[in-house]
Write a protein that holds these residues in place. Sequence first.
Motif, short mmCIF file in Angstrom:
data_model
loop_
_atom_site.label_atom_id
_atom_site.label_comp_id
_atom_site.label_asym_id
_atom_site.label_seq_id
_atom_site.Cartn_x
_atom_site.Cartn_y
_atom_site.Cartn_z
N LYS A 88 0.81 -1.37 0.07
CA LYS A 88 0.00 -0.05 0.08
C LYS A 88 0.95 1.18 0.09
O LYS A 88 1.90 1.14 0.82
CB LYS A 88 -0.91 -0.15 1.24
CG LYS A 88 -1.89 1.10 1.48
CD LYS A 88 -2.82 0.88 2.45
CE LYS A 88 -3.96 2.08 2.19
NZ LYS A 88 -5.08 2.02 3.46
N GLU A 89 0.60 2.07 -0.91
CA GLU A 89 1.27 3.52 -1.02
C GLU A 89 0.92 4.46 0.03
O GLU A 89 -0.32 4.72 0.16
CB GLU A 89 1.01 3.95 -2.22
CG GLU A 89 1.66 3.37 -3.44
CD GLU A 89 1.49 3.89 -4.83
OE1 GLU A 89 0.86 5.04 -4.85
OE2 GLU A 89 2.26 3.55 -5.87
N MET A 90 1.98 5.06 1.07
CA MET A 90 1.40 5.92 1.93
C MET A 90 2.38 7.06 1.69
O MET A 90 3.54 7.04 1.08
CB MET A 90 1.63 5.49 3.21
CG MET A 90 0.99 4.21 3.66
SD MET A 90 -0.96 4.37 3.70
CE MET A 90 -0.80 4.85 5.44
N TYR A 91 1.86 8.37 2.20
CA TYR A 91 2.72 9.73 2.23
C TYR A 91 2.76 10.27 3.32
O TYR A 91 1.73 10.34 4.40
CB TYR A 91 2.44 10.52 1.24
CG TYR A 91 2.29 9.86 -0.37
CD1 TYR A 91 3.26 9.92 -1.02
CD2 TYR A 91 1.01 8.92 -0.81
CE1 TYR A 91 3.32 9.61 -2.35
CE2 TYR A 91 1.37 8.45 -2.07
CZ TYR A 91 2.30 8.79 -2.84
OH TYR A 91 2.31 8.24 -3.99
N ASP A 92 3.97 10.69 3.76
CA ASP A 92 4.18 11.47 5.14
C ASP A 92 3.63 12.93 4.77
O ASP A 92 3.80 13.29 3.67
CB ASP A 92 5.72 11.48 5.65
CG ASP A 92 5.89 12.19 6.76
OD1 ASP A 92 5.25 12.13 7.64
OD2 ASP A 92 6.86 13.30 6.78
N ILE A 93 3.19 13.47 5.88
CA ILE A 93 2.78 14.98 6.03
C ILE A 93 3.71 15.71 5.22
O ILE A 93 3.27 16.76 4.70
CB ILE A 93 2.49 15.38 7.46
CG1 ILE A 93 1.57 16.70 7.28
CG2 ILE A 93 3.48 15.46 8.06
CD1 ILE A 93 0.98 16.96 8.49
N SER A 94 5.03 15.51 5.30
CA SER A 94 5.94 16.51 4.78
C SER A 94 5.92 16.39 3.14
O SER A 94 6.75 17.09 2.47
CB SER A 94 7.49 15.98 5.27
OG SER A 94 7.79 14.71 4.91
N GLN A 95 4.98 15.18 2.74
CA GLN A 95 5.23 15.11 1.14
C GLN A 95 3.99 15.66 0.57
O GLN A 95 3.40 15.53 -0.39
CB GLN A 95 4.99 13.57 1.00
CG GLN A 95 6.55 12.89 1.28
CD GLN A 95 6.58 11.57 1.04
OE1 GLN A 95 5.81 10.69 1.78
NE2 GLN A 95 7.24 10.94 -0.23
N THR A 96 2.96 16.49 1.51
CA THR A 96 1.94 16.95 1.12
C THR A 96 1.80 18.21 1.24
O THR A 96 2.83 19.15 2.00
CB THR A 96 0.75 16.21 2.07
OG1 THR A 96 0.75 16.94 3.41
CG2 THR A 96 1.04 14.72 1.97
N PRO A 155 2.94 21.43 8.88
CA PRO A 155 3.30 20.68 10.34
C PRO A 155 2.58 20.79 11.63
O PRO A 155 2.00 22.05 11.62
CB PRO A 155 4.60 21.35 10.51
CG PRO A 155 5.28 21.85 9.22
CD PRO A 155 4.00 22.31 8.57
N GLN A 156 2.23 19.82 12.22
CA GLN A 156 1.36 19.86 13.22
C GLN A 156 2.18 19.78 14.63
O GLN A 156 3.37 19.18 14.70
CB GLN A 156 0.42 18.64 13.19
CG GLN A 156 -0.47 18.46 12.11
CD GLN A 156 -1.35 17.49 12.23
OE1 GLN A 156 -1.04 16.40 12.72
NE2 GLN A 156 -2.50 17.62 11.74
N PRO A 157 1.79 20.62 15.57
CA PRO A 157 2.65 20.98 16.71
C PRO A 157 2.45 19.41 17.45
O PRO A 157 1.47 19.00 17.49
CB PRO A 157 2.23 22.08 17.37
CG PRO A 157 0.71 22.11 16.96
CD PRO A 157 0.75 21.77 15.43
#
Length: 292
Positions: A128-136, A140-142
């Motif tokens: 399954k392909e996933m993406y980190d928040i840094s790739q979107t 960034p979330q505190p």
Amino acid sequence: MTPYDELLKQESQDTQPYKLAWWQVKERQQRQEAYSLLNNAFEQFSQGTGDVAGFLDTYGRFDRYSPQNALLIHVQSPHASKIGDHKYWQSQGVEVLKSEKREPILILEPGKAYQREDGSLGQRFYAKEMYDISQTTAQPQPAVAWDERQLLKALIYRSPVSIQVVEQLLEGGHGAQYVPDQNAILVQKGMDAPDIFRSVSLELAKAQLAAQESPDPQGWKSFCVSYMLCKKYGVDTRAFDTSRVDQMFTGKSPGDIKADLRDMENAMGSINSRMGRVLYPQHEKSRQGKER
């Protein structure tokens, strides 16, 4: 033989790959890539050259995933903090960056069972392909800042052993001490909250592993569980000596390493489940209602 050699062998025995659609061919290739990544990681752990300390950092952030998927996340994107597939990010009003669409983080989801030559059942997986928040395009979330008292209350909630505050520990104790004969964890009076969390989580991990009959003669599994709990809840981990943790699996077979990781997963899962009832009471009530 590593745990995923058998699965790669099953892939190679498939004599009809030409009948697959393009997306099936792509998924097959990604699945084989994930198996190879896991094989390499297990081999490095066994040889004492793997980044176990780094893996624990990653697993502390992704403890809701299986150890194999946390390991896949670590070897592909060790600094990942939050991942999701295309549909998840779209549901959040977020897009995967065009430059990152060809760089997914691969994880494995359970597929159909199959029968081995000896008659036992094995488990296939799908990539399954996933993406980190840094790739979107998401911001960034505190980090969540937990109240120290609430964390301690959650840590000892419904502990499998009693928690007793004492003036002095038994010989050899430091901070806190799991005493199997007393079915108790003794806690040294006068510590600050982070020290209490670190020391009690370590001894609680020992008690949890004992309760699930998971041997931990050298204390490495309980050390790892305590370290990951601290990582997950933002408790300072600089007091942990991780200088030798990369050697904890040295000489072990990949199968034994996988079993150790499963023991750690079960222990951390049990502790986290109890803590969640204190830290996320509304979520727990909703989940339990659905289960009924």
